[in-house]
Design a protein around this motif. Structure first.
Motif, PDB file in Angstrom:
ATOM      1  N   ARG A 421      -2.502 109.532 -16.473  1.00 24.69           N
ATOM      2  CA  ARG A 421      -1.422 108.927 -17.260  1.00 24.69           C
ATOM      3  C   ARG A 421      -1.770 108.903 -18.735  1.00 24.69           C
ATOM      4  NH1 ARG A 421      -1.135 103.926 -16.547  1.00 24.69           N
ATOM      5  NH2 ARG A 421      -2.522 103.516 -14.791  1.00 24.69           N
ATOM      6  N   MET A 422      -2.997 108.559 -19.067  1.00 27.00           N
ATOM      7  CA  MET A 422      -3.403 108.492 -20.467  1.00 27.00           C
ATOM      8  C   MET A 422      -3.342 109.857 -21.138  1.00 27.00           C
ATOM      9  SD  MET A 422      -6.553 105.773 -20.162  1.00 27.00           S
ATOM     10  CE  MET A 422      -6.939 105.723 -21.910  1.00 27.00           C
ATOM     11  N   ASN A 423      -3.712 110.888 -20.403  1.00 27.62           N
ATOM     12  CA  ASN A 423      -3.684 112.226 -20.980  1.00 27.62           C
ATOM     13  C   ASN A 423      -2.269 112.766 -21.130  1.00 27.62           C
ATOM     14  OD1 ASN A 423      -6.406 112.614 -21.500  1.00 27.62           O
ATOM     15  ND2 ASN A 423      -6.830 113.361 -19.433  1.00 27.62           N
ATOM     16  N   ARG A 424      -1.300 112.070 -20.556  1.00 26.08           N
ATOM     17  CA  ARG A 424       0.098 112.455 -20.774  1.00 26.08           C
ATOM     18  C   ARG A 424       0.691 111.807 -22.020  1.00 26.08           C
ATOM     19  NH1 ARG A 424       0.368 112.096 -14.976  1.00 26.08           N
ATOM     20  NH2 ARG A 424       1.219 109.976 -15.061  1.00 26.08           N
ATOM     21  N   VAL A 425       0.025 110.787 -22.557  1.00 21.80           N
ATOM     22  CA  VAL A 425       0.568 110.099 -23.740  1.00 21.80           C
ATOM     23  C   VAL A 425      -0.353 110.146 -24.941  1.00 21.80           C
ATOM     24  CG1 VAL A 425       2.005 108.552 -22.364  1.00 21.80           C
ATOM     25  CG2 VAL A 425      -0.303 107.827 -23.008  1.00 21.80           C
ATOM     26  N   ASN A 426      -1.611 110.475 -24.758  1.00 22.87           N
ATOM     27  CA  ASN A 426      -2.553 110.584 -25.870  1.00 22.87           C
ATOM     28  C   ASN A 426      -2.734 112.056 -26.210  1.00 22.87           C
ATOM     29  OD1 ASN A 426      -3.252 107.811 -26.299  1.00 22.87           O
ATOM     30  ND2 ASN A 426      -4.455 107.873 -24.422  1.00 22.87           N
ATOM     31  N   PRO A 427      -2.148 112.516 -27.306  1.00 27.36           N
ATOM     32  CA  PRO A 427      -2.208 113.952 -27.607  1.00 27.36           C
ATOM     33  C   PRO A 427      -3.630 114.411 -27.900  1.00 27.36           C
ATOM     34  CG  PRO A 427      -1.375 112.733 -29.492  1.00 27.36           C
ATOM     35  CD  PRO A 427      -1.446 111.750 -28.356  1.00 27.36           C
ATOM     36  N   LYS A 428      -3.891 115.637 -27.555  1.00 32.52           N
ATOM     37  CA  LYS A 428      -5.145 116.259 -27.968  1.00 32.52           C
ATOM     38  C   LYS A 428      -4.980 116.916 -29.332  1.00 32.52           C
ATOM     39  CE  LYS A 428      -8.882 119.240 -26.398  1.00 32.52           C
ATOM     40  NZ  LYS A 428      -9.464 120.000 -25.262  1.00 32.52           N
ATOM     41  N   TYR A 429      -3.749 117.305 -29.642  1.00 24.86           N
ATOM     42  CA  TYR A 429      -3.486 118.036 -30.886  1.00 24.86           C
ATOM     43  C   TYR A 429      -2.404 117.328 -31.694  1.00 24.86           C
ATOM     44  CZ  TYR A 429      -5.537 121.549 -27.796  1.00 24.86           C
ATOM     45  OH  TYR A 429      -6.347 122.206 -26.905  1.00 24.86           O
TER      46      TYR A 429
END
Length: 488
Positions: A421-429
């Motif tokens: 879930r966090m990786n769906r809302v915290n952008p990498k770029y």
């Protein structure tokens, strides 16, 4: 006009009295060529992306030809610029070509930004440069990828015509899309010039075409509804900016959309190291629009809008709506940061936990985007060495990690599910200034591949892009002194 181009324009703004705009034609400047076309925007409009390769499309966007039904105009507005009142501004380097319908029947205004002077250019040349056009083109798509309301961009048209800013630069035209480009400043112009009939007509126009659920309300309730919508969408927009670490740079009232869109990208910047006092605009010597001040400026601009709408609705009825802005902002902001922390439940102690984490970031100016992304790897019952190694003061970070782990256990959080879930809302770029600058320098040399690569990455910024391993880093040494100003 090439018959293969299925572009039939109309323009509802022409329903308004003709003293609320000026007819204006684009003025070509040099020879033109396609720099880049946004396939996502073509798809949104239901157009074949191959149309961008048609010379007639470039001719249309460069002002050499007008499409069917186009009756270009420039609109007039006013505004508070860096807190100072300017009684008349207007579309000084943008003209509204018309509207297109998408496959869902929704209308999109099409603006040409940089197509020549208008009656509101105020001694300016009405042009845009390739540098600033690339920045707006990429950032509007980056904001859409982050789920933040924004104008969109259809294409960049390059020109060999010279444009003078601080130095001699290459010209360009941005083809810009939005449901409407109407700003707070439009209402301010008619209110402060005493043209209250026109003010009501503008408000009714926005309500009829963009907030039809308000149209059946009697006066002044419909105008109170318009103001409440502006308060709410502005609070949500500012919360989203703060959550992703975006600084606009020029939050003048004439750069505030009545529909809560991010508009008029200039000296913007995404945070690298987390510094609440970050000033992205080199022209903003006093820091009026520093990152931490943006929510307050949102309130200030809404107070100006309240004054502008006061001939239509009583201020004593609007004031509680303005007073609700802070609560609306905080509610949305903390909801967004709960999601960034992977929290499913809302608890009273959450703001304290969130603020403690932000204080930790600020103390050592840890990279904002990278640190949030790293947090997805946190495990409730592990030593979380990777996170601790990210901070100079490991002991202070460890103390916060204990509190975070307790909070996760309290709601029975599953590490793997939470990480997803966090990786769906915290952008990498995000569009860091150094990434934009690299694309600009390559484009100025005639290589547009980096624009294409960044557009692809920024469209899905939370996904892993192995081909973009160089695009999620803080600025390299050569880029640490990049400055952007109002000419950007």
């Amino acid at each position: 006009m090439n018959a293969r181009l299925p572009l039939d324009f109309d323009l509802r703004y022409l329903e308004l009295p003709d003293d609320m705009y000026e007819r204006v034609l684009p003025i070509p400047h040099g020879s033109h060529h396609l720099v880049h076309a946004n396939p996502g925007a073509f798809e949104r409009l239901g157009l074949d992306p191959a149309l961008a390769d048609d010379p007639a499309f470039v001719a249309l966007c460069a002002g050499h030809q007008l499409p069917r039904g186009a009756k270009p105009i420039a609109t007039v507005y006013a505004g508070h610029q860096f807190g100072g009142w300017v009684p008349q501004l207007g579309d000084g380097r943008a003209l509204l070509l018309g509207e297109l319908r998408d496959p869902h029947g929704e209308r999109w205004e099409v603006q040409l930004k940089g197509a020549g002077p208008t009656p509101f250019s105020r001694m300016g040349d009405g042009r845009a440069v390739l540098r600033s056009t690339i920045r707006e083109y990429l950032c509007s798509e980056a904001m859409a990828g982050l789920g933040i309301p924004s104008t969109q961009a259809l294409a960049i048209i390059g020109s060999d015509g010279p444009v003078y800013r601080e130095t001699l630069e290459t010209g360009a035209i941005l083809v810009r899309l939005a449901p409407t480009h109407i700003r707070f400043g439009h209402f301010e112009y008619y209110a402060h010039s005493g043209r209250h009939e026109r003010l009501a007509q503008l408000a009714d126009f926005v309500i009829e075409h963009h907030l039809p659920e308000l149209a059946e309300r009697p006066k002044p309730e419909r105008y109170l509804g318009l103001y409440e919508h502006a308060v709410d969408c502005t609070a949500r927009l500012l919360a989203a900016w703060q959550a992703v670490g975006f600084a606009h740079g020029v939050m003048n009232t004439d750069n505030m959309s009545i529909l809560g869109l991010t508009i008029d990208y200039g000296p913007f910047g995404f945070l690298d190291g987390y510094y609440p006092g970050f000033i992205c605009n080199h022209s903003d010597a006093a820091g009026r629009y520093a990152f931490k001040r943006q929510p307050q400026i949102g309130w200030w601009n809404l107070a100006c809008l309240e004054a502008a709408l006061s001939p239509l609705a009583p201020r004593e009825a609007m004031r509680p709506l303005l007073d609700s802005y802070g609560d609306r902002f905080e509610s949305c902001y903390f909801d967004l940061l709960r999601a960034k922390l992977g929290l499913r439940e809302t608890r009273a102690e959450d703001p304290e936990l969130i603020i403690a984490f932000l204080d930790l970031l600020a103390a050592y100016r840890n990279d904002y985007t990278q640190t949030w992304r790293l947090l997805a790897n946190f495990r409730r019952d592990a030593d979380n060495t990777a996170l601790l190694d990210h901070f100079v003061d490991r002991e202070r970070c460890a103390a916060w990690a204990v509190r975070y782990a307790e909070r996760l256990r309290a709601e029975g959080s599953d590490d793997a599910e939470r990480a997803a879930r966090m990786n769906r809302v915290n952008p990498k770029y995000v569009l860091r200034n150094w990434l934009a600058q690299r694309a600009i320098e390559r484009a100025q040399a005639g290589d547009y591949a980096e624009i294409d690569r960044l557009l692809h990455i920024l469209r899905t910024p939370c996904d892993e892009h192995p081909e973009a391993a160089d695009c999620d880093a803080p600025p390299p040494d050569w880029a640490r002194d990049i400055e952007v100003s109002c000419s950007s």
